[in-house]
Design an enzyme around this catalytic site. Structure first.
Site, PDB file in Angstrom:
ATOM      1  N   HIS A 156       0.784  -0.899  -0.014  1.00  0.00           N
ATOM      2  CA  HIS A 156      -0.056   0.059  -0.012  1.00  0.00           C
ATOM      3  C   HIS A 156       0.920   1.242  -0.193  1.00  0.00           C
ATOM      4  O   HIS A 156       0.573   2.389   0.578  1.00  0.00           O
ATOM      5  CB  HIS A 156      -1.015  -0.240   1.125  1.00  0.00           C
ATOM      6  CG  HIS A 156      -1.734  -0.957   1.434  1.00  0.00           C
ATOM      7  ND1 HIS A 156      -2.976  -1.434   0.856  1.00  0.00           N
ATOM      8  CD2 HIS A 156      -1.327  -2.431   1.923  1.00  0.00           C
ATOM      9  CE1 HIS A 156      -3.359  -2.799   1.193  1.00  0.00           C
ATOM     10  NE2 HIS A 156      -2.377  -3.487   2.003  1.00  0.00           N
ATOM     11  N   SER A 277      15.626  21.016 -16.988  1.00  0.00           N
ATOM     12  CA  SER A 277      14.528  21.725 -17.056  1.00  0.00           C
ATOM     13  C   SER A 277      15.337  23.194 -17.670  1.00  0.00           C
ATOM     14  O   SER A 277      16.056  23.460 -17.375  1.00  0.00           O
ATOM     15  CB  SER A 277      13.935  21.928 -15.649  1.00  0.00           C
ATOM     16  OG  SER A 277      13.181  23.225 -15.536  1.00  0.00           O
ATOM     17  N   LYS A 283      17.129  21.168 -11.844  1.00  0.00           N
ATOM     18  CA  LYS A 283      16.468  19.790 -12.001  1.00  0.00           C
ATOM     19  C   LYS A 283      17.206  18.962 -12.727  1.00  0.00           C
ATOM     20  O   LYS A 283      18.218  19.096 -13.690  1.00  0.00           O
ATOM     21  CB  LYS A 283      15.184  20.274 -12.879  1.00  0.00           C
ATOM     22  CG  LYS A 283      14.312  20.979 -12.019  1.00  0.00           C
ATOM     23  CD  LYS A 283      13.636  20.264 -10.772  1.00  0.00           C
ATOM     24  CE  LYS A 283      12.686  18.949 -11.291  1.00  0.00           C
ATOM     25  NZ  LYS A 283      11.327  19.468 -12.035  1.00  0.00           N
ATOM     26  N   GLU A 290      10.481   7.994 -17.136  1.00  0.00           N
ATOM     27  CA  GLU A 290       8.875   8.574 -17.188  1.00  0.00           C
ATOM     28  C   GLU A 290       8.589   7.969 -18.654  1.00  0.00           C
ATOM     29  O   GLU A 290       7.204   7.875 -19.123  1.00  0.00           O
ATOM     30  CB  GLU A 290       9.050   9.991 -17.243  1.00  0.00           C
ATOM     31  CG  GLU A 290       9.286  10.416 -15.887  1.00  0.00           C
ATOM     32  CD  GLU A 290       9.368  11.911 -15.599  1.00  0.00           C
ATOM     33  OE1 GLU A 290       8.707  12.568 -15.486  1.00  0.00           O
ATOM     34  OE2 GLU A 290      10.688  12.392 -16.014  1.00  0.00           O
TER      35      GLU A 290
END
Ligand code: ARG
Length: 466
Positions: A156, A277, A283, A290
């Site tokens: 969970h 970025s 970043k 992804e």
């Protein structure tokens, strides 16, 4: 331009219709397989004396020239010739004259296109199997380095029980091993020779289908000519196995994204597989993970396209079937690049040292071990669970963890607690106690590493050329 099927037509095809029905822009990719299949078919025709040896030589020579034209980028595809099959046949006839027209004896594009996709998928599935194996081997390398690294296991998405990082990585390898098996299994049904079905009912010419199969290294010929030209199960199976594989990769990608976040801070991805970025200078984004996670969607989409394409389709060939190629090609491309990128990303990544206090952030990671301890002292497990639950509640109320509660406090909750309980609830002992087959104890993990190592060493025999 005169179509190879123009005999019964009086009007020419509408230009938009011509573009609409053409598949050459995408089935061009099958050129080498189409030529390979045609050479075998032609040699079989000669062997069966349906055409002469001299004619066969001429046609085969012409086909080889066409192949060279493709390879050197000289071949000019023409939309008006619809597909790869007619483009090649038309060029062949230009090169060798009217004898080129004998190639299509005892054959239809319906069985020809099936052969081409099967030849194509044989090669691609063999490559994908290699890609899966390579990725699994890289992950095994990583697992070998982390047979002493403890991480929290989650259920969970809540801290559950301590596990070895190696054990977690091995879980992903198990999935990949099954993916490899699924691909190998799909390969068996791809590896069937359909030529000879012709349009749908077979052919009146005395051909030798087994000889064609032998030339093309197929162990089996298809058994029903109608099924031969209608069947796309083999491609659906491939898309399905690919969907499951991408689903597995997407789960791993999700973890890579989480683990490389500053909240987790476990995994450092290399610069080579991350991007920056354009506005936030600090970043370093896990784009590779992804994108693979995102690309799983199109692979599922391709499977659904294929299933929908085939749903309710009457026998035998229907032009709908031309729509099978793009989903299959896109699946092949997506799966291959995803495997390669994932492998590169993990090969160049490294796990940072995870301090034990970062492992047990909740402070209760070994609560099950405390309950097990009580159960081993004769307390029924349900009661042991309840007592440990009360202990956790007490800790939360008094701002403590299982590690810093005293024996005196524990004894107040249950007299069954003794000083040896603290040994049972260290992270290391918790892990080492899970010495059941398949468990997280180091001994078990090392045994699984050895098993997987052996399994991955066995070379896949699929796709091996004679
Ligand atoms: N381009 C077609 C396809 O991909 C080849 C078969 C065409 N057959 C026909 N009867 N029109 O399905």
């Amino acid at each position: 331009m005169k179509k190879p099927w123009s005999g019964r037509f009086k009007q020419s095809t509408d230009t938009l219709m011509e573009q609409f029905s053409a598949s050459i822009s995408f089935d061009r990719r099958l050129y080498a397989y189409d030529i390979e299949g045609s050479i075998a078919h032609c040699q079989m025709l000669a062997k069966c004396k349906i055409i002469s040896q001299a004619e066969s030589k001429k046609i085969v020579g012409g086909l080889k020239r066409v192949l060279k034209e493709f390879e050197s980028g000289k071949f000019q595809c023409d939309d008006r010739l619809e597909d790869i099959h007619m483009n090649i046949e038309s060029r062949l006839t230009e090169l060798v004259g009217s004898v080129g027209g004998k190639l299509h004896t005892a054959r239809s594009r319906n069985d020809q296109v099936c052969l081409d996709i099967r030849l194509y998928l044989r090669d691609e599935v063999a490559e994908i199997v290699q890609g899966i194996t390579q990725l699994a081997k890289t992950l095994l390398q990583l697992a070998r380095k982390h047979t002493d690294t403890i991480i929290p296991g989650y259920t969970h998405m809540q801290q559950a029980q301590p596990i070895l990082l190696a054990h977690h990585l091995l879980a992903h390898i198990e999935m990949l091993v099954r993916d490899r098996e699924r691909m190998e299994d799909a390969f068996k049904r791809i590896n069937v020779m359909p030529l000879g079905a012709a349009a749908l009912s077979g052919t009146g010419f005395p051909i030798d289908r087994k000889y064609t199969a032998k030339l093309l290294n197929f162990p089996e010929v298809s058994h029903n000519s109608i099924d031969s030209v209608s069947d796309r199960d083999f491609a659906i199976e491939f898309c399905s196995a690919s969907g499951i594989l991408m689903m597995h990769l997407s789960r791993f990608c999700e973890e890579v994204v989480l683990w490389s976040s500053c909240e987790f801070g476990w995994l450092e991805l290399s610069d080579a597989y991350t991007t920056g970025s354009s506005i936030m200078p600090q970043k370093k984004n896990p784009d590779a993970a992804e994108l693979i996670r995102g690309k799983s969607g199109r692979v599922y989409g391709n499977l659904v396209s294929m299933l929908t394409l085939m749903k309710s389709l009457p026998l035998a060939y229907n032009k709908d079937l031309q729509e099978d190629k793009e989903p299959v090609f896109d699946t092949v491309d997506t799966v291959k690049v995803s495997l390669a990128i994932f492998e590169g990303m993990m090969k160049s990544a490294h796990f940072k040292k995870i301090p034990l206090d970062r492992v047990d952030i909740s402070g209760f990671l070994t609560a099950t071990d405390m309950a097990d301890y009580l159960a081993s002292k004769g307390v029924p497990f349900r009661q042991a669970h309840e007592i440990t639950g009360q202990t956790v509640a007490y800790c939360i109320a008094s701002g403590k963890t299982l590690q810093d509660i005293t024996l005196k406090e524990l004894k107040k909750i249950s007299p069954k607690f003794n000083a040896d309980v603290f040994d049972h609830i260290t992270l290391e002992n918790s892990v080492q106690k899970k010495n059941v087959y398949g468990g997280t104890a180091k001994k078990q993990v090392l045994a699984q590493i050895a098993r997987l190592e052996k399994k991955l060493k066995i070379k896949s025999t699929i796709g091996e050329k004679k």
